[in-house]
Structure formats: structure tokens, C-alpha cells
Motif scaffolding. Structure first.
Motif, PDB file in Angstrom:
ATOM      1  N   GLY B 213      21.453 -28.797   7.530  1.00 25.70           N
ATOM      2  CA  GLY B 213      22.350 -27.742   7.057  1.00 25.70           C
ATOM      3  C   GLY B 213      21.730 -26.373   7.271  1.00 25.70           C
ATOM      4  N   THR B 214      22.402 -25.329   6.778  1.00 20.95           N
ATOM      5  CA  THR B 214      21.792 -23.998   6.843  1.00 20.95           C
ATOM      6  C   THR B 214      20.683 -23.949   5.798  1.00 20.95           C
ATOM      7  OG1 THR B 214      23.283 -23.133   5.165  1.00 20.95           O
ATOM      8  CG2 THR B 214      24.025 -22.972   7.460  1.00 20.95           C
ATOM      9  N   ALA B 215      19.828 -22.943   5.894  1.00 20.90           N
ATOM     10  CA  ALA B 215      18.742 -22.799   4.920  1.00 20.90           C
ATOM     11  C   ALA B 215      19.335 -22.733   3.507  1.00 20.90           C
ATOM     12  CB  ALA B 215      17.912 -21.559   5.237  1.00 20.90           C
ATOM     13  N   GLU B 216      20.430 -21.985   3.334  1.00 21.50           N
ATOM     14  CA  GLU B 216      21.105 -21.877   2.027  1.00 21.50           C
ATOM     15  C   GLU B 216      21.547 -23.245   1.525  1.00 21.50           C
ATOM     16  OE1 GLU B 216      21.415 -19.709  -0.355  1.00 21.50           O
ATOM     17  OE2 GLU B 216      20.144 -18.494   0.988  1.00 21.50           O
ATOM     18  N   GLU B 217      22.210 -23.995   2.414  1.00 21.96           N
ATOM     19  CA  GLU B 217      22.719 -25.311   2.020  1.00 21.96           C
ATOM     20  C   GLU B 217      21.580 -26.246   1.599  1.00 21.96           C
ATOM     21  OE1 GLU B 217      26.653 -25.285   4.958  1.00 21.96           O
ATOM     22  OE2 GLU B 217      24.880 -26.415   5.530  1.00 21.96           O
ATOM     23  N   LEU B 218      20.485 -26.179   2.317  1.00 19.44           N
ATOM     24  CA  LEU B 218      19.364 -27.064   1.995  1.00 19.44           C
ATOM     25  C   LEU B 218      18.764 -26.676   0.640  1.00 19.44           C
ATOM     26  CD1 LEU B 218      17.662 -27.451   5.491  1.00 19.44           C
ATOM     27  CD2 LEU B 218      19.039 -29.129   4.269  1.00 19.44           C
ATOM     28  N   LYS B 219      18.734 -25.387   0.356  1.00 18.28           N
ATOM     29  CA  LYS B 219      18.224 -24.942  -0.944  1.00 18.28           C
ATOM     30  C   LYS B 219      19.116 -25.465  -2.063  1.00 18.28           C
ATOM     31  CE  LYS B 219      17.344 -20.520   0.437  1.00 18.28           C
ATOM     32  NZ  LYS B 219      17.012 -19.083   0.301  1.00 18.28           N
ATOM     33  N   GLN B 220      20.430 -25.367  -1.856  1.00 14.10           N
ATOM     34  CA  GLN B 220      21.368 -25.872  -2.875  1.00 14.10           C
ATOM     35  C   GLN B 220      21.234 -27.375  -3.051  1.00 14.10           C
ATOM     36  OE1 GLN B 220      25.358 -24.668  -1.908  1.00 14.10           O
ATOM     37  NE2 GLN B 220      24.847 -22.485  -2.210  1.00 14.10           N
ATOM     38  N   ALA B 222      18.703 -29.241  -2.607  1.00  7.48           N
ATOM     39  CA  ALA B 222      17.491 -29.614  -3.326  1.00  7.48           C
ATOM     40  C   ALA B 222      17.455 -28.970  -4.709  1.00  7.48           C
ATOM     41  CB  ALA B 222      16.267 -29.204  -2.515  1.00  7.48           C
ATOM     42  N   GLY B 223      18.363 -28.037  -4.967  1.00  6.20           N
ATOM     43  CA  GLY B 223      18.381 -27.330  -6.238  1.00  6.20           C
ATOM     44  C   GLY B 223      17.166 -26.457  -6.439  1.00  6.20           C
ATOM     45  N   LYS B 224      16.746 -25.767  -5.397  1.00  7.28           N
ATOM     46  CA  LYS B 224      15.537 -24.927  -5.483  1.00  7.28           C
ATOM     47  C   LYS B 224      15.860 -23.486  -5.101  1.00  7.28           C
ATOM     48  CE  LYS B 224      12.738 -28.310  -6.501  1.00  7.28           C
ATOM     49  NZ  LYS B 224      12.073 -28.425  -7.769  1.00  7.28           N
ATOM     50  N   GLU B 225      15.037 -22.577  -5.611  1.00  5.64           N
ATOM     51  CA  GLU B 225      15.217 -21.154  -5.327  1.00  5.64           C
ATOM     52  C   GLU B 225      14.723 -20.794  -3.929  1.00  5.64           C
ATOM     53  OE1 GLU B 225      16.257 -18.332  -7.437  1.00  5.64           O
ATOM     54  OE2 GLU B 225      17.328 -20.082  -8.254  1.00  5.64           O
ATOM     55  N   SER B 226      13.544 -21.305  -3.602  1.00  7.94           N
ATOM     56  CA  SER B 226      12.958 -20.923  -2.311  1.00  7.94           C
ATOM     57  C   SER B 226      13.098 -22.059  -1.300  1.00  7.94           C
ATOM     58  CB  SER B 226      11.472 -20.585  -2.480  1.00  7.94           C
ATOM     59  OG  SER B 226      10.722 -21.777  -2.562  1.00  7.94           O
ATOM     60  N   PHE B 227      13.126 -21.670  -0.038  1.00  5.69           N
ATOM     61  CA  PHE B 227      13.298 -22.676   1.008  1.00  5.69           C
ATOM     62  C   PHE B 227      12.085 -23.598   1.077  1.00  5.69           C
ATOM     63  CE2 PHE B 227      13.247 -23.971   5.561  1.00  5.69           C
ATOM     64  CZ  PHE B 227      14.345 -24.808   5.463  1.00  5.69           C
ATOM     65  N   GLU B 228      10.900 -23.032   0.791  1.00  7.19           N
ATOM     66  CA  GLU B 228       9.685 -23.840   0.829  1.00  7.19           C
ATOM     67  C   GLU B 228       9.758 -24.968  -0.218  1.00  7.19           C
ATOM     68  OE1 GLU B 228       6.114 -21.755   1.563  1.00  7.19           O
ATOM     69  OE2 GLU B 228       4.899 -23.150   0.397  1.00  7.19           O
ATOM     70  N   ASP B 229      10.177 -24.611  -1.427  1.00  3.96           N
ATOM     71  CA  ASP B 229      10.312 -25.634  -2.475  1.00  3.96           C
ATOM     72  C   ASP B 229      11.347 -26.683  -2.081  1.00  3.96           C
ATOM     73  OD1 ASP B 229       8.423 -24.490  -4.053  1.00  3.96           O
ATOM     74  OD2 ASP B 229       9.833 -23.246  -5.167  1.00  3.96           O
ATOM     75  N   ALA B 230      12.431 -26.215  -1.477  1.00  2.82           N
ATOM     76  CA  ALA B 230      13.474 -27.149  -1.055  1.00  2.82           C
ATOM     77  C   ALA B 230      12.921 -28.127  -0.022  1.00  2.82           C
ATOM     78  CB  ALA B 230      14.653 -26.377  -0.472  1.00  2.82           C
ATOM     79  N   PHE B 231      12.152 -27.603   0.924  1.00  2.00           N
ATOM     80  CA  PHE B 231      11.563 -28.463   1.967  1.00  2.00           C
ATOM     81  C   PHE B 231      10.652 -29.520   1.332  1.00  2.00           C
ATOM     82  CE2 PHE B 231       7.993 -29.482   4.750  1.00  2.00           C
ATOM     83  CZ  PHE B 231       8.653 -29.921   5.889  1.00  2.00           C
ATOM     84  N   ILE B 232       9.796 -29.059   0.410  1.00  2.80           N
ATOM     85  CA  ILE B 232       8.850 -29.979  -0.236  1.00  2.80           C
ATOM     86  C   ILE B 232       9.610 -31.067  -0.994  1.00  2.80           C
ATOM     87  CG2 ILE B 232       7.049 -30.152  -2.004  1.00  2.80           C
ATOM     88  CD1 ILE B 232       6.190 -27.300  -1.151  1.00  2.80           C
ATOM     89  N   GLU B 233      10.617 -30.640  -1.745  1.00  2.00           N
ATOM     90  CA  GLU B 233      11.447 -31.582  -2.508  1.00  2.00           C
ATOM     91  C   GLU B 233      12.047 -32.672  -1.591  1.00  2.00           C
ATOM     92  OE1 GLU B 233      12.046 -31.519  -5.755  1.00  2.00           O
ATOM     93  OE2 GLU B 233      13.662 -33.007  -5.887  1.00  2.00           O
ATOM     94  N   ILE B 234      12.655 -32.214  -0.502  1.00  2.00           N
ATOM     95  CA  ILE B 234      13.337 -33.159   0.395  1.00  2.00           C
ATOM     96  C   ILE B 234      12.334 -34.093   1.064  1.00  2.00           C
ATOM     97  CG2 ILE B 234      14.702 -33.347   2.521  1.00  2.00           C
ATOM     98  CD1 ILE B 234      16.065 -30.681   1.616  1.00  2.00           C
ATOM     99  N   ALA B 235      11.230 -33.522   1.539  1.00  3.65           N
ATOM    100  CA  ALA B 235      10.234 -34.338   2.247  1.00  3.65           C
ATOM    101  C   ALA B 235       9.582 -35.337   1.291  1.00  3.65           C
ATOM    102  CB  ALA B 235       9.183 -33.435   2.883  1.00  3.65           C
ATOM    103  N   GLU B 236       9.283 -34.897   0.046  1.00  6.63           N
ATOM    104  CA  GLU B 236       8.608 -35.796  -0.902  1.00  6.63           C
ATOM    105  C   GLU B 236       9.547 -36.904  -1.373  1.00  6.63           C
ATOM    106  OE1 GLU B 236       6.767 -33.464  -3.954  1.00  6.63           O
ATOM    107  OE2 GLU B 236       4.861 -33.462  -2.862  1.00  6.63           O
ATOM    108  N   ASN B 237      10.801 -36.544  -1.634  1.00  8.17           N
ATOM    109  CA  ASN B 237      11.776 -37.560  -2.022  1.00  8.17           C
ATOM    110  C   ASN B 237      11.909 -38.647  -0.967  1.00  8.17           C
ATOM    111  OD1 ASN B 237      12.563 -36.948  -4.533  1.00  8.17           O
ATOM    112  ND2 ASN B 237      14.329 -35.701  -3.938  1.00  8.17           N
TER     113      ASN B 237
END
Ligand SMILES: Nc1ncnc2c1ncn2[C@@H]1O[C@H](COP(=O)(O)OP(=O)(O)OP(=O)(O)O)[C@@H](O)[C@H]1O
Ligand SMILES: [Mg+2]
Lengths: 252, 244
Positions: B213-220, B222-237
């Protein structure tokens, strides 16, 4: 266009390496001079003529060609192990473009090397008062063309199959074999026995003999030798093409 | 038209699956980011798409040409900047560029080289042998060599690796100018880079596509504020699911 571009790049890569000059041009010339000096110190009664310039020049020229094999091996193995060739594999370059682009510049270099080695031989012959015909030398260069392709083919074959550490080792094995069993430094017919048989099976002695016959003006007699060299040339060149095609389709 | 249609693309090395049934569609003119941890299969995917490696199964169609059936056609319209720097060491910067332009039958190789030399500010080094340049400069040359061919599809595997901040920003600008002129697939470990440049981003782990998705969509997502946190969340899950 693609072949000329790649051939051009390979020529630049070769002539910008100072070692090319030392080995491909300096070495045969130094050998010629050195052996001519040695020849002078051999007493006439010994009746040893292998080191006389008219016998020597063909052998040394073949010896020089073996170093081109080393350069072909180094160039192709370095290209293969660096990502440069990977980039080209993803380009519109075809297997034929690659192979022609490697062979043609090496062949040009081989011709230049032959001309220089024979040119220096002519000068030495003039100084020593040995007769050496330019016509014979030109014919000798023609008889050496299959040998050039053979040695370049060996180099590319090793470069395609082995690392840039292992390929030079294999090349030195071929260089030694060519030097010892090619009849460059000795009269193979006079040795006889098993060694003569091995010399006759391998292509190197026939390369030297064909060129020697041509130099001496007996080009008509070199048919059998040329045939053997050509047979080896076809096999080795074909193997180098197969090896290259395998590399192209292998996972990078 | 879709520039790239990937269908169940799979690569196995013996028992190990490096890319696992990847399905992905990328539109023409899109700048697509491929993210993932080390060993996720990004480079392997790019190598299959650029015909450097044969898929074990599945295929992909690039501008209407299948990588498994018409690799020769694919090679004419793509260009790749590999993860490793790939230059001819004994050629000068300009010679390297013109060489590649000629290989791809670019109509005026010299003018094309002039352009990329200007774009990448390579002017002061254009006549230096490439092996005498610093790592970052060689990297710039390597990327410029991919751009000089004006491909329809451009693969950039970690292009900004080893570049200083200024050179990185400069490359971003070059990439932005290319945007919509060609389709670009970019991999990177710099998340702010993906966020700043890419139209859409896919996150891969262990050879599988985890989110897109777009960076915005991926943040939503994962429910995270920053894209880095969203990436970590998705990769760790994805990692946890893998263990289950
Ligand atoms: N030739 C090969 N033989 C065996 N395994 C390989 C080969 N090439 C890649 N792999 C494996 O495939 C997996 C994916 O590798 P790949 O290079 O695609 O990762 P990547 O996502 O590009 O990682 P990085 O961010 O570190 O560049 C890795 O586990 C790697 O070890
Ligand atoms: Mg990678």
C-alpha cells in the motif's frame, strides 16, 4: 555495434594494464635476444641449430601467444566475479556478442604480438647474417592463426570455469606444457620415445612445426600439423562457447 | 496498462525457498518500493524480473513480455542497477557511460552521457579511470549507467547504499524527475527514503509478501504513527506467524 562496443572496452582493459606490455611484448623480445646470445656461445661443431634465429623465431612467437591465454583468462574471470558481467547479462547482449567481443580484441593483440616478435627476429637475423625471408614469415603468421584462436580459447575456457585465482594456475600449466613439449627449446625428433609421442599428441609441437616450416619456405609440408592444430582449436573454441553460455544462464 | 504483472513467482535454492509464490501488479509509471529485512528475497525477486535468474515456478510479464518466454524482449526495455557496484574499472567514467549507451543502441551515446554526467554532477571526474574513484562515486557511476539507457522499467537495488547525505538527496531528485517517465522498482533499507519517494510500498519477509500500500495506508494498517514503527510491526508480526 554491441560487438564493437564490447571489443573496444576489452581492448582498453588490456592495453591499460602495464603487465600486458611486459608479458605480451617485452617477454618474447627479451627471450629472442637472450637465446640469440646463448646461440652465439654454442660452438659451431656442436651442430645445434634450435637456437638459431630462423628456428627460434617460430617457437618464441608461439611461446608469446601462451601469455595471451593468461590475459584472456584473467580478463574473463575478473569480469565474471565482479558484478560488471551481471549487469551485461541483463542487457541486450547476446552470447555471440560476448564471445566475439572477447575473441576479436585478443586476436588483434595476438597478431600485433606476432608481427613484433617476427620483426625483431628479422633484425636479429640481419645482424647475424642468417637468411630469413619476409614472405616465409608472413605465411608463418597465417599458419599461427589457428594457434591464436586455440590459446585464446583455452584462456576464455579457464576464465569461464575457474576463479581469477585458479585460472592463472591452469594457464601456467598450459604455458609450461607448451614450452617443454612444444619443441621450442629442443629438437623433439632427436629425443624420440615416449616424450616425442606426447609432443605429437598435444597441439603445441604442431603449432611450432607448422610455423617453422612456413618460415623455412616449406609451407607445403605443414598440412598435417595444421590439421591437428585446427582440430584442437575447434574443440577448445567450442568448449569455451559452451562454458560461456552455461555461465549466462546460471544463477547469478 | 500494467508495467509488471507477477504471478506466483517462486525461487527455490535446493530446499530453501527464497521467494515464495509472489503475486504483485505494478502500474506503468509507478515508483514502487520493495522493502524487507536482510534475506527477505528482494534481490532474488529483482534478479528474476531482470532475467538474471530463472524462476523455479511462476512467471512475470513486463510490458507485455514474459520473462520466461521472451527474455530477449524484456532485456531491451529494462535496466538494472545491481546491489553491488558494477563498473568497468579501467574505463573512465565517460567511457563506462557511453559503453552502456552503445550496448543498448541509444541513438546518441555522447549526448546521453553528457546528460547523466550533468544529472549526477560527475563532470569533475568524467575522465578519471573509474577504479580510482571513491566507493560512493563509483556507486553514482554505476547508477548513472542504469539510467543512461532510458529504460521503460528501471530496477534500483539499494541505490543509495554508501552515498553521503548530499549525494543521496541528489539521487532522490534524479529519481523524482524520472517518476512517471518510467516504471521504477526500488529496494532500500532507508525507510524515510521509501516514504519520501515511493507511490506504493510492499513489505516482504522470508520470501513472502506481507503488506502492500502507500506509506499512509501501511501506517494505518499497523496502527502506528511513524512509518518505521509500522514497518517493524509488520515485519515482526510476520516473523511470529512464521514460528507458529
Ligand atoms: N545463489 C544462492 N544460493 C542459495 N541461496 C541464495 C542464493 N541467493 C540468495 N540466496 C538466499 O535467498 C535469500 C534471499 O536473498 P536476497 O539476496 O534476495 O535477500 P535481500 O532481500 O536482497 O536481502 P538484503 O537486504 O540483505 O540485500 C537469502 O536467505 C539468501 O541466503
Ligand atoms: Mg538484496
Amino acid at each position: 555495434m554491441r560487438i564493437t562496443a564490447f571489443a573496444n572496452r576489452n581492448i582498453k582493459e588490456l592495453i591499460r594494464d602495464p603487465l600486458s606490455y611486459v608479458f605480451c611484448l617485452g617477454f618474447p623480445v627479451v627471450m629472442l635476444l637472450l637465446m640469440s646470445v646463448i646461440n652465439k656461445s654454442i660452438p659451431a661443431q656442436a651442430n645445434m641449430t634450435v637456437f638459431r634465429i630462423d628456428n627460434l623465431c617460430a617457437g618464441i612467437t608461439v611461446f608469446g601467444l601462451t601469455f595471451l591465454m593468461l590475459f584472456a583468462a584473467l580478463l574473463s574471470s575478473k569480469d565474471r566475479t565482479s558484478s560488471f558481467l551481471t549487469r551485461l547479462y541483463a542487457s541486450p547482449m547476446t552470447a555471440f556478442d560476448f564471445i566475439a567481443g572477447y575473441y576479436l580484441p585478443m586476436l588483434l593483440l595476438a597478431l600485433i604480438q606476432c608481427v613484433i616478435t617476427f620483426g625483431v627476429s628479422l633484425i636479429i637475423a640481419a645482424v647475424e647474417g642468417v637468411s630469413l625471408s619476409i614472405g616465409g614469415i608472413l605465411l608463418a603468421i597465417v599458419t599461427l592463426i589457428p594457434s591464436m584462436i586455440l590459446f585464446i580459447g583455452f584462456g576464455l575456457l579457464f576464465g569461464c570455469k575457474f576463479s581469477d585465482k585458479a585460472a592463472p594456475g591452469l594457464c601456467s600449466a598450459v604455458i609450461s606444457a607448451a614450452a617443454i613439449l612444444g619443441g621450442i627449446w629442443m629438437d623433439v625428433d632427436a629425443i624420440g620415445g615416449a616424450i616425442e609421442k606426447i609432443c605429437c599428441i598435444l597441439p603445441f609441437y604442431h603449432s611450432v612445426t607448422a610455423a617453422r616450416l612456413a618460415v623455412a619456405g616449406n609451407i607445403g609440408e605443414c598440412g598435417k600439423d595444421l590439421l591437428i592444430v585446427c582440430a584442437y582449436m575447434i574443440v577448445v573454441a567450442a568448449l569455451s562457447v559452451i562454458a560461456f553460455r552455461q555461465n549466462m544462464t546460471k544463477d547469478k | 496498462m500494467n508495467a509488471i504483472e507477477i504471478k506466483e513467482l517462486t525461487k527455490k535454492y535446493k530446499d530453501f525457498t527464497a521467494v515464495d509464490k509472489l503475486d504483485l501488479t505494478i502500474g506503468e509509471g509507478e515508483l514502487f518500493g520493495l522493502l524487507g529485512v536482510n534475506g527477505a528475497g528482494k534481490t532474488t525477486t529483482i534478479k528474476m524480473l531482470s532475467c538474471l535468474s530463472k524462476p523455479t515456478s511462476g512467471t512475470a510479464v513486463l510490458m507485455g513480455n514474459s520473462i520466461t518466454e521472451k527474455p530477449d524482449e524484456v532485456k531491451k526495455i529494462i535496466s538494472i542497477s545491481t546491489q553491488e557496484t558494477a563498473v568497468a574499472p579501467n574505463l573512465t567514467v565517460r567511457e563506462n557511460l557511453e559503453f552502456i549507451a552503445k550496448i543498448y543502441s541509444v541513438p546518441d551515446p555522447k549526448a546521453a552521457a553528457d546528460n547523466v554526467i550533468a544529472d549526477f554532477s560527475l563532470g569533475e571526474k568524467e575522465n578519471a579511470r573509474t577504479k580510482t574513484l571513491s566507493g560512493g562515486w563509483q556507486r553514482k557511476v554505476s547508477i548513472a549507467m542504469a539510467l543512461i539507457t532510458s529504460p521503460q522499467i528501471l530496477f534500483l537495488d539499494e541505490p543509495t547504499l554508501g552515498l553521503d547525505v548530499l549525494a543521496r538527496r541528489e539521487l532522490w531528485n534524479v529519481i523524482r524527475q524520472l517518476k512517471s517517465k518510467m516504471t521504477i522498482i526500488l529496494t532500500t533499507h532507508y525507510l524515510e527514503e521509501a516514504e519520501a519517494l515511493c507511490d506504493r510500498i510492499a513489505i516482504m519477509t522470508s520470501g513472502k509478501l506481507r503488506a502492500i500500500g502507500t506509506a499512509e495506508e501501511l501506517k494505518q494498517l499497523a496502527g502506528k504513527e511513524s512509518f518505521e514503527d509500522a514497518f517493524i510491526e509488520i515485519a515482526e508480526n510476520a516473523g511470529k506467524e512464521e514460528i507458529k
